[in-house]
Motif scaffolding. Structure first.
Motif: not given
Length: 439
Positions: A33-43
């Protein structure tokens, strides 16, 4: 065993989608729990999506570079029965899955058939949101067509309404062969990048470095701001000796009591917030031919990142904070900016920006306005200089701590008098600092 749907969380009012930039976990990996699974990018910002539960990643529903809507399921995590959220009705999912998969496959097939020859990129001078790129590809709009569409969004960005209006007009004009030359009419503008892309000689000893995604965005924003605003600067030298001595007097007790250091930045930010209240027409934004007078004073604070890029976290309602609150806000945002831990809504809705060029030893600067704001203040380095000191007994030379305030403002809507009076008021607040002030 039960299954948990990991969804793309809400990331601020103006963020509706994100691009998946990297998977940090693979199918079969154990996740806490709370471990990063993926990275995302927005504007707005890059961030990580953590897991809400302990379990094992059993399915990834999107590939890298896919555009994901807020609320969409990104991955499936297998968890123990007791850990599975009651809000995940698995039978309903099994029933809907075939229909959803078929609809997605049909949409992808149709889009690929329409836009196979035309791929939209952000490699040029303009940035296009994932939504605009998807619409362009689905409707068969070429890169050159998209580049020619005038944008009404922030910094001239093409919005959904812009591209939909273009599609409507293009459909109307399709019946008129003479209307087609409208695209070639933009051809002269297309030659502009060609002038910039002058031949560059590269030999075997040179290193070629690709710009990062954020670097490209910053480059676009800076160029768009210079093209949008009529930049004018005013400079004021400020005697901050009283502030220097006061901070030296209170910094140890403040750190012992509050558990963090007090720097000069929150002091300057407090003075800027007060001056914005005194001159509300500096706390405005330009929207086409309209001026939007902002009710809240939201101060942007430019912060350097470890990779050399820049980000501007925003202190909301800065004029309502006392110095302790301002100090905590500055330290918190600056620290999380350096660790790439800011949330998307923490870097938007700014109404005025402050940048501390003195951190790098610069005496003054001419900063570029952060659109759609109309002003930005650069704080120069504090230096010990000889100065004339006026007293009732006469003038004499003494050593004082001084700095320059460099104010860039948009001359389209801010005249020289207002721009000059504003930065002078900031200086007056700083020079009138009470050396007996308690916090």
């Amino acid at each position: 065993m039960a299954k948990f749907e990991l969804k793309l969380p809400k990331m601020g009012e103006s963020v509706a989608e994100a691009t998946l930039t990297a998977w940090l976990k693979e199918v079969g990996d154990t996740i806490e729990a709370d471990e990063p699974v993926l990275e995302i990018a927005t504007d707005k910002v890059d961030s990580e999506v953590p897991s809400e539960v302990d379990g094992v990643l059993v399915e990834k529903l999107f590939e890298v570079d896919a555009v994901i809507q807020v609320g969409q399921t990104i991955a499936i995590i297998e968890v123990d029965g007791d850990d599975a959220p009651a809000s995940t009705p698995e039978p309903a999912q099994e029933t809907a899955a075939p229909a959803e998969a078929a609809a997605v496959e049909e949409t992808v097939t149709t889009a690929q058939a329409v836009v196979a020859p035309a791929q939209i990129s952000n490699d040029g001078d303009r940035f296009y949101s994932p939504l605009v790129k998807n619409i362009a590809q689905t409707e068969g709009i070429s890169q050159s067509e998209l580049d020619a569409i005038p944008g009404s969004g922030l910094e001239g960005r093409v919005t959904k309404n812009d591209i939909m209006a273009y599609l409507k007009s293009r459909g109307t004009a399709a019946a008129t062969p003479a209307a087609k030359p409208a695209a070639p009419a933009a051809a002269p503008a297309e030659k502009k990048p060609a002038a910039k892309a002058a031949p560059v000689s590269v030999n075997g000893e040179d290193e070629v470095i690709e710009m990062t995604r954020m670097g490209k965005l910053i480059a676009h924003h800076m160029r768009a701001s210079v093209e949008t605003s009529a930049h004018v600067q005013s400079f004021v030298e400020v005697d901050v000796t009283n502030i220097w001595n006061w901070r030296n007097k209170v910094k140890k007790s403040f750190e012992a009591r509050e558990g963090e250091k007090i720097t000069f930045t929150p002091i300057f930010m407090e003075a800027v917030a007060k001056a914005l209240r005194d001159f509300p027409m500096m706390n405005i934004q330009v929207d086409g031919d309209r001026i939007i007078k902002k009710k809240n004073v939201n101060l942007g604070m430019a912060a350097a990142l470890p990779d050399g890029n820049l980000i501007v976290p925003v202190i909301k309602n800065a004029d309502q904070l006392n110095l302790v609150g301002m100090t905590k806000a500055v330290n918190d945002l600056a620290g999380r900016a350096r660790n790439n831990a800011l949330k998307p809504d923490e870097i938007q809705d700014g109404t005025y920006t402050v940048t501390n060029v003195g951190t790098f030893g610069s005496v003054m600067g001419t900063p570029i306005i952060n659109q759609p704001q109309v002003g930005i203040l650069a704080l120069g380095a504090i230096r010990k200089v000889p100065a004339v000191i006026e007293t009732p007994e006469g003038d004499f030379i003494g050593i004082r701590h001084k700095m320059f305030l460099s104010h860039s403002y948009d001359h389209r809507v801010v005249n020289g008098a207002l721009g000059g009076m504003f930065v002078k008021r900031v200086a007056e607040y700083l020079e009138a600092w009470d050396t007996n002030r308690e916090i």
